[in-house]
Design an enzyme around this catalytic site. Structure first.
Site, PDB file in Angstrom:
ATOM      1  N   VAL A 224      12.349  91.448  41.596  1.00 56.61           N
ATOM      2  CA  VAL A 224      13.259  92.025  42.590  1.00 56.61           C
ATOM      3  C   VAL A 224      12.856  93.419  43.086  1.00 56.61           C
ATOM      4  O   VAL A 224      13.618  94.069  43.790  1.00 56.61           O
ATOM      5  CB  VAL A 224      14.718  92.062  42.074  1.00 56.61           C
ATOM      6  CG1 VAL A 224      15.223  90.649  41.826  1.00 56.61           C
ATOM      7  CG2 VAL A 224      14.845  92.890  40.808  1.00 56.61           C
ATOM      8  N   LYS A 225      11.664  93.861  42.745  1.00 56.98           N
ATOM      9  CA  LYS A 225      11.272  95.202  43.152  1.00 56.98           C
ATOM     10  C   LYS A 225      10.560  95.201  44.522  1.00 56.98           C
ATOM     11  O   LYS A 225      10.177  94.156  45.027  1.00 56.98           O
ATOM     12  CB  LYS A 225      10.364  95.824  42.086  1.00 56.98           C
ATOM     13  CG  LYS A 225      11.051  95.997  40.725  1.00 56.98           C
ATOM     14  CD  LYS A 225      12.281  96.880  40.801  1.00 56.98           C
ATOM     15  CE  LYS A 225      12.700  97.479  39.476  1.00 56.98           C
ATOM     16  NZ  LYS A 225      13.447  96.578  38.582  1.00 56.98           N
ATOM     17  N   THR A 226      10.352  96.405  45.069  1.00 57.30           N
ATOM     18  CA  THR A 226       9.792  96.551  46.423  1.00 57.30           C
ATOM     19  C   THR A 226       8.424  95.878  46.561  1.00 57.30           C
ATOM     20  O   THR A 226       8.142  95.224  47.557  1.00 57.30           O
ATOM     21  CB  THR A 226       9.667  98.047  46.788  1.00 57.30           C
ATOM     22  OG1 THR A 226      10.949  98.645  46.628  1.00 57.30           O
ATOM     23  CG2 THR A 226       9.217  98.234  48.237  1.00 57.30           C
TER      24      THR A 226
END
Ligand code: PLP
Length: 399
Positions: A185-187
């Site tokens: 779910v990170k950039t």
């Protein structure tokens, strides 16, 4: 955020390079891999992105924080000051080393407060772990001053702030060591992965060896390696690194979209006088992964948060009652529920958690709402969302 929303041809190409030669391990098998070294390439790419001398990829953001602390010699019985508002990973990474997490209050930056840090320092304190939550940052100059005065290490967890900057420097590159997560779910995502960055060559060498069983990585094909010290396995795989390499190359594109979407939402909410925004320290630029704002009191924040859910405004949270990100609901940690015995020293060091309250942190978190900025929204979706959010807030305020 998150990068998986925009998976495309580049991710596929990088992964296929790896599958075509079959070497999904990042070290060794030099001949078989036909010149493909995705993990090494990603480390190079991130040196540029984060303007740092050294990058060590690891298996997760949690591993990155633990490896960073270990590489700088933090271990059994040492105290590490960390914020009340973070992800449970901060606490876990310190515990993994037999060290003691000492929680300190945040302020209206939603990051650690320098005065709260100073109050939490004891003769056992070794490091300050700053967590750059939700795309923005703590007041780094004030924190660095405290660290210098007391000769403490600064470890920056920038897992949620990839692309943010402070006085022109990428978040993560300001402290002695910086940590990133590339979880789903990170950039930038690899699926699972993380990185430790540092300008300190010795810390880097330590991280390199420690994250791969203590191997020194000297020579070709792993033939002549020795083990200068004990290590564990926090390696990233070549397949994960391949996905991350594509995503890292696309980071400027992701950040542009984030900033554009963020601005539309922020502008709409700015027109409501009761809404205020988190303080961004002077010289800071958010990554715009999240929009964080405050309502006048906790009741209003709760009502807005519930009304958002009813109206289908997803991905917004009031962290006060959240058991992942805020100390209030970390019952399993406050009660020290562990599968295996914990040392007397750590138990003693954590006794404060049974009774300590964090009114200042409560004051900010209870009134805060944090909204994820997605990359996949169309322009009209963002505009419609901004209008809906403003309408819901106004309705709750005039009730
Ligand atoms: C995601 C995250 C981590 C942990 O990363 P993983 O890769 O999921 O282990 C640590 N700290 C913060 C602030 C995070 O958001």
């Amino acid at each position: 955020m998150p990068g998986f929303e925009l998976f495309g041809d580049l991710e596929r190409k990088e992964v296929n390079d790896v599958l075509d030669n079959g070497v999904i391990m990042r070290y060794g098998f030099d001949g078989m891999r036909k010149g493909h070294w995705k993990a090494k390439e990603l480390e190079k790419e991130l040196q540029n992105t984060f303007q740092t001398k050294h990058v060590q990829l690891v298996s997760s953001g949690t591993a990155a924080v633990s490896v960073a602390l270990a590489s700088a010699g933090v271990g059994a019985g040492d105290e590490v000051i960390m914020p009340t508002f973070t992800f449970v990973a901060s606490f876990e990474a310190i515990m993994m080393l037999g060290a003691i997490p000492v929680l300190a209050d945040i302020d209206d930056t939603l990051g650690l407060n320098a005065k709260a840090i100073e109050k939490a320092i004891t003769p056992k304190t070794k490091a300050i772990m700053v967590v750059q939550m939700c795309g923005s940052m703590a007041n780094m100059d004030a924190i660095q001053n405290v660290a210098n005065k007391h000769n403490l290490l600064v470890v920056e967890d920038a897992c949620q702030a990839i692309g943010g900057t402070y006085k022109g420097k990428p978040l993560g590159s300001i402290g002695d060591l910086g940590c990133f997560s590339f979880d789903f779910v990170k950039t930038i995502t690899c699926g699972e992965g993380g990185a430790v960055i540092t300008d300190n060559e010795q810390y880097y060498i330590n991280a390199d060896h420690y994250s791969d069983h203590g191997h020194d990585h000297i020579g070709n094909d792993r033939g002549v390696e020795t083990h200068p010290f004990l290590g564990y396995n926090f390696r990233i795989s070549e397949l994960h690194a391949a996905v991350g390499l594509a995503q890292a190359k696309r980071l400027p594109e992701f950040l542009d979209i984030q900033k554009r979407n963020f601005k539309v939402l922020r502008d709409a909410l700015s027109e409501i006088p009761e809404v205020t925004f988190r303080t961004v320290p002077e010289g800071g630029e958010e990554s715009c992964a999240f929009l964080n704002f405050f309502l006048p009191d906790s009741e209003t924040a709760t009502e807005v948060s519930e009304a958002f859910k009813e109206e289908g405004v997803d991905a917004c949270w009031n962290y006060y009652n959240n058991n992942w990100h805020y100390i209030r609901k970390w019952e399993h940690l406050k009660e020290l529920k562990s599968l295996f015995p914990i040392s007397k020293e750590v138990k003693e060091g954590l006794k404060y958690l049974e009774s300590k309250t964090f009114e200042i942190s409560d004051h900010y978190i209870a009134r805060n709402i944090s909204c994820l900025i997605k990359l996949s929204w169309t322009e009209s979706e963002v505009i419609a969302r901004a209008e809906k959010m403003a309408d819901v807030i106004k309705r709750v305020l005039t009730k």
